[in-house]
Design an enzyme around this catalytic site. Sequence first.
Site, PDB file in Angstrom:
ATOM      1  N   TYR A 111       0.835  -1.281  -0.073  1.00  0.00           N
ATOM      2  CA  TYR A 111       0.005   0.099   0.053  1.00  0.00           C
ATOM      3  C   TYR A 111       0.850   1.282   0.071  1.00  0.00           C
ATOM      4  O   TYR A 111       2.136   1.352   0.479  1.00  0.00           O
ATOM      5  CB  TYR A 111      -0.959   0.148   1.273  1.00  0.00           C
ATOM      6  CG  TYR A 111      -0.254  -0.035   2.527  1.00  0.00           C
ATOM      7  CD1 TYR A 111       0.093   0.941   3.177  1.00  0.00           C
ATOM      8  CD2 TYR A 111      -0.060  -1.236   3.248  1.00  0.00           C
ATOM      9  CE1 TYR A 111       0.785   0.750   4.462  1.00  0.00           C
ATOM     10  CE2 TYR A 111       0.440  -1.359   4.611  1.00  0.00           C
ATOM     11  CZ  TYR A 111       0.737  -0.172   5.146  1.00  0.00           C
ATOM     12  OH  TYR A 111       1.425  -0.251   6.485  1.00  0.00           O
ATOM     13  N   ASP A 151      -3.574   2.835   9.843  1.00  0.00           N
ATOM     14  CA  ASP A 151      -2.587   1.910  10.510  1.00  0.00           C
ATOM     15  C   ASP A 151      -1.316   1.968   9.516  1.00  0.00           C
ATOM     16  O   ASP A 151      -1.215   0.770   9.067  1.00  0.00           O
ATOM     17  CB  ASP A 151      -2.939   0.533  10.967  1.00  0.00           C
ATOM     18  CG  ASP A 151      -1.917  -0.283  11.850  1.00  0.00           C
ATOM     19  OD1 ASP A 151      -0.873   0.603  11.941  1.00  0.00           O
ATOM     20  OD2 ASP A 151      -2.063  -1.316  11.921  1.00  0.00           O
ATOM     21  N   ILE A 152      -0.779   2.877   9.228  1.00  0.00           N
ATOM     22  CA  ILE A 152       0.190   2.850   8.085  1.00  0.00           C
ATOM     23  C   ILE A 152       1.699   2.656   8.729  1.00  0.00           C
ATOM     24  O   ILE A 152       2.229   3.740   9.620  1.00  0.00           O
ATOM     25  CB  ILE A 152       0.118   4.338   7.274  1.00  0.00           C
ATOM     26  CG1 ILE A 152      -1.235   4.658   6.979  1.00  0.00           C
ATOM     27  CG2 ILE A 152       1.073   4.373   6.095  1.00  0.00           C
ATOM     28  CD1 ILE A 152      -1.895   3.494   6.130  1.00  0.00           C
ATOM     29  N   GLU A 153       2.353   1.840   8.368  1.00  0.00           N
ATOM     30  CA  GLU A 153       3.774   1.533   8.784  1.00  0.00           C
ATOM     31  C   GLU A 153       4.849   1.371   7.855  1.00  0.00           C
ATOM     32  O   GLU A 153       5.967   0.946   8.126  1.00  0.00           O
ATOM     33  CB  GLU A 153       3.439  -0.032   9.700  1.00  0.00           C
ATOM     34  CG  GLU A 153       2.384   0.291  10.742  1.00  0.00           C
ATOM     35  CD  GLU A 153       2.378  -1.106  11.481  1.00  0.00           C
ATOM     36  OE1 GLU A 153       3.306  -1.907  11.473  1.00  0.00           O
ATOM     37  OE2 GLU A 153       1.335  -1.250  12.270  1.00  0.00           O
ATOM     38  N   HIS A 154       4.460   1.468   6.601  1.00  0.00           N
ATOM     39  CA  HIS A 154       5.442   1.524   5.622  1.00  0.00           C
ATOM     40  C   HIS A 154       5.114   1.920   4.338  1.00  0.00           C
ATOM     41  O   HIS A 154       3.741   2.621   4.097  1.00  0.00           O
ATOM     42  CB  HIS A 154       6.160   0.215   5.202  1.00  0.00           C
ATOM     43  CG  HIS A 154       4.950  -0.937   4.615  1.00  0.00           C
ATOM     44  ND1 HIS A 154       4.524  -0.788   3.620  1.00  0.00           N
ATOM     45  CD2 HIS A 154       4.536  -1.844   5.256  1.00  0.00           C
ATOM     46  CE1 HIS A 154       3.874  -1.817   3.146  1.00  0.00           C
ATOM     47  NE2 HIS A 154       3.614  -2.453   4.319  1.00  0.00           N
TER      48      HIS A 154
END
Length: 311
Positions: A111, A151-154
């Site tokens: 994403y 919940d953005i982690e990359h």
Amino acid sequence: MAKRTQAILLLLLAISLIMSSSHVDGGGIAIYWGQNGNEGTLTQTCSTRKYSYVNIAFLNKFGNGQTPQINLAGHCNPAAGGCTIVSNGIRSCQIQGIKVMLSLGGGIGSYTLASQADAKNVADYLWNNFLGGKSSSRPLGDAVLDGIDFDIEHGSTLYWDDLARYLSAYSKQGKKVYLTAAPQCPFPDRYLGTALNTGLFDYVWVQFYNNPPCQYSSGNINNIINSWNRWTTSINAGKIFLGLPAAPEAAGSGYVPPDVLISRILPEIKKSPKYGGVMLWSKFYDDKNGYSSSILDSVLFLHSEECMTVL
């Protein structure tokens, strides 16, 4: 006898009023559901009455021209249209006053947002397929979710603020679109810092784990309290939640024993007017460890000591 009965009734009424007012001013528990087929259905999750918010995890493929894809692990197969039954669970939760969001991102997935126009396309997709819009291919069926969780982690660090603005604008069409976020505890969050600065987020459940500089460790609560104070005084959000793993094996580090949370951490973080409660990862681990059952009353009520005084 009549006087004694009346006195008992008045006492019960006083206790009820105190508990009810404390609950209104208190917090709730948010849970992530969807990443383990052995954690029960969404309907079963909400029927426990332990959670005030449920994040369906995750839509982990979207942006940059990709066909969006939801991953609900062992629960159902969205590619074959097998997840439309989740609508029954969504409605069951909402009838009980529980807000249900779709969580974007997660630790694994493909994403990103490539541009402002890309953010608009993703917002339109979310509106038509999960919120109040119309689409012939709604992955979770026809139920209308309460909002979107970030919940953005990359991936890209840009354009998440644009996505938040586009989604928030849909609230003007009727039902409010709630925006929530799960940033990492190092401040500011690398991916969501700019988005959170928009002031559009209703609930922010900060992940106080897997980050030693801002988590609980071996009896030391200083790092987690200092980080909590930084978050609650630095961002404009409706309510902020203490995000924790629901079991030791739910995260690489940062697990807080329930007794430590209840006796040492909650009394400190409840001092903030932005206190919203506790977020747990995840329903599967909560089932295994019984974490939410251990902390529920302490999370809900701001002034439990008043109830003890009355009793």
